[in-house]
Motif scaffolding. Structure first.
Motif, PDB file in Angstrom:
ATOM      1  N   UNK A  19       8.716  -8.035   0.158  1.00 11.15           N
ATOM      2  CA  UNK A  19       7.365  -8.596   0.012  1.00 11.15           C
ATOM      3  C   UNK A  19       6.367  -7.480  -0.289  1.00 11.15           C
ATOM      4  N   UNK A  20       6.439  -6.412   0.494  1.00 18.13           N
ATOM      5  CA  UNK A  20       5.523  -5.293   0.295  1.00 18.13           C
ATOM      6  C   UNK A  20       5.748  -4.611  -1.047  1.00 18.13           C
ATOM      7  N   UNK A  21       7.006  -4.570  -1.508  1.00 21.54           N
ATOM      8  CA  UNK A  21       7.270  -3.988  -2.825  1.00 21.54           C
ATOM      9  C   UNK A  21       6.515  -4.740  -3.914  1.00 21.54           C
ATOM     10  N   UNK A  22       6.620  -6.068  -3.887  1.00 23.03           N
ATOM     11  CA  UNK A  22       5.906  -6.862  -4.878  1.00 23.03           C
ATOM     12  C   UNK A  22       4.404  -6.687  -4.774  1.00 23.03           C
ATOM     13  N   UNK A  23       3.911  -6.701  -3.539  1.00 25.86           N
ATOM     14  CA  UNK A  23       2.472  -6.548  -3.303  1.00 25.86           C
ATOM     15  C   UNK A  23       1.983  -5.188  -3.796  1.00 25.86           C
ATOM     16  N   UNK A  24       2.685  -4.133  -3.418  1.00 23.36           N
ATOM     17  CA  UNK A  24       2.227  -2.788  -3.744  1.00 23.36           C
ATOM     18  C   UNK A  24       2.281  -2.504  -5.241  1.00 23.36           C
ATOM     19  N   UNK A  25       3.213  -3.134  -5.961  1.00 22.65           N
ATOM     20  CA  UNK A  25       3.284  -2.905  -7.407  1.00 22.65           C
ATOM     21  C   UNK A  25       2.032  -3.434  -8.101  1.00 22.65           C
TER      22      UNK A  25
ATOM     23  N   UNK B  86       3.018  -9.617   6.479  1.00 22.92           N
ATOM     24  CA  UNK B  86       2.264  -9.792   5.242  1.00 22.92           C
ATOM     25  C   UNK B  86       0.782  -9.551   5.521  1.00 22.92           C
ATOM     26  N   UNK B  87       0.438  -8.347   5.956  1.00 21.60           N
ATOM     27  CA  UNK B  87      -0.931  -8.075   6.356  1.00 21.60           C
ATOM     28  C   UNK B  87      -1.606  -7.050   5.449  1.00 21.60           C
ATOM     29  N   UNK B  88      -1.192  -7.013   4.193  1.00 20.93           N
ATOM     30  CA  UNK B  88      -1.740  -6.037   3.272  1.00 20.93           C
ATOM     31  C   UNK B  88      -2.976  -6.589   2.583  1.00 20.93           C
ATOM     32  N   UNK B  89      -3.909  -5.708   2.253  1.00 21.99           N
ATOM     33  CA  UNK B  89      -5.024  -6.058   1.392  1.00 21.99           C
ATOM     34  C   UNK B  89      -5.165  -4.966   0.346  1.00 21.99           C
TER      35      UNK B  89
END
Length: 357
Positions: A307-313, A349-352
């Motif tokens: 999940x973070x990989x997709x978000x960070x890209x 899933x706490x990224x912004x």
């Protein structure tokens, strides 16, 4: 809050000079730039990014191309969710994120999806470079069109991508071997199960297997690693036939290594073997894998926070397009060992993308 004009007055420079310092553009002496930075810090100056984006009136399209997911292979569901989350947040900044799926078993599907992607005239691309040969051709097109691009999940060298977001596959395979060796006796055999007829063209799987094999070779361990290829993981009969056809050298297979996200299928197949093959190591916390791990059918899972990989890209490429923020060459995901005892209830899933606006 203090304005750029007020900062300029305090520094005895023009507002344009302050703007250049804020956005790291050339044309300002280091002495002047340092004086401006000190004033910015002293007054806790923060750029209003939303207002800035609207003022610039720029619109960007980020096109993301990744494998589709289904009941058999659920891994790509999590990166896609991360991409959608980042896309929702980036929308307010004039960024439109479009996604394109391809069949990860089909180079033709890969190329066809790329053709659809190009029709959106993207200003940036996130690409899962599943096939080496085809990726070389596709990235050459992006370079000719001067479209910046990021590699997601799979690391390939020599393509001039802005960065790679994902896990070190060789090291994760090496770690899997270390875990396996801790489970086995000196002469126990191992079985590696993969599902690619052209393994050299599927980079992550290949690197995981190389890392796994390197561990046993480097330590000169006596455990023999048998390798079998099964195109259809669900074919239980073919799996059993392949195991029974392996050379009998007096040692028994006690551990199975699955270098992809479908260890739960093999776990189901080896139920018929009772306790003869007690150890199974695979990758990724999909729903099926998590259930098999909780039931004790999988010994270890190695997670890479998809999940973070997709978000960070999407996050990284958004910042690059909006503010010319440089990216690290590699944004590496942690290599996490998951057991039934520390199995998480869900992905965090706490990224912004743009905190502290």
């Amino acid at each position: 809050m203090i304005t750029i004009k007020e900062i300029a007055k305090l520094a005895n420079v023009s507002p344009g000079t302050v703007d250049r310092v804020i956005h790291n553009r050339p044309g300002v002496s280091e002495k002047t730039a340092q004086r401006i930075r000190e004033i910015l810090k002293e007054h806790d100056f923060k750029v209003n990014r939303i207002a800035q984006s609207l003022a610039l009136k720029k619109k960007f399209t980020i096109a993301v191309m990744l494998p589709g997911y289904d009941e058999e292979n659920q891994f790509w569901k999590s990166p896609l969710e991360g991409i959608h989350k980042a896309g929702e947040e980036a929308m307010s900044f004039g960024i439109d994120v479009k996604t394109f799926a391809f069949d990860q078993k089909s180079p033709k599907s890969y190329v066809d999806s790329f053709g659809l992607l190009l029709k959106t005239n993207p200003q940036g691309v996130v690409l899962v470079p599943t096939f080496k040969k085809e990726t070389k051709e596709l990235t050459q097109i992006l370079l000719e069109k001067e479209i910046p691009f990021i590699f997601l999940n799979i690391a390939l060298e020599g393509h001039d991508n802005l960065c790679f977001v994902g896990q070190d596959s060789f090291k994760s395979g090496y770690l899997a071997a270390k875990l396996m060796q801790l489970c086995l006796n000196e002469n126990d055999d191992i079985l590696t199960v993969h599902s690619r007829s052209n393994l050299s063209n599927v980079n992550n799987i290949s690197k995981r297997i190389k890392g796994f094999e390197h561990y046993f070779k480097a330590l000169k361990l006596k455990n023999t690693n048998h390798k079998i290829e099964i195109e259809d993981f669900w074919d239980a009969k073919k799996f059993r036939d392949k195991i029974t056809s392996l050379p009998q050298e007096g040692n028994e297979i006690k551990g199975i290594f699955v270098p992809n996200s479908r260890a739960h299928i093999i776990a189901k197949h080896i139920e018929d073997f009772g306790n003869k093959i007690p150890y199974l190591i695979g990758f990724d916390i999909t729903e099926h894998n998590s259930n098999a791990l909780a039931d004790g059918k999988i010994t270890f899972l190695i997670s890479q926070k998809p999940f973070q990989q997709g978000y960070q890209s999407v996050s990284g490429l958004s910042k690059f397009l909006l503010y010319n923020t440089p990216l690290q060459p590699d944004i590496l995901s942690p290599i996490e060992i998951i057991t039934k005892e520390n199995l998480p209830n869900g992905q965090q899933k706490d990224y912004t993308i743009f905190p502290s606006l």
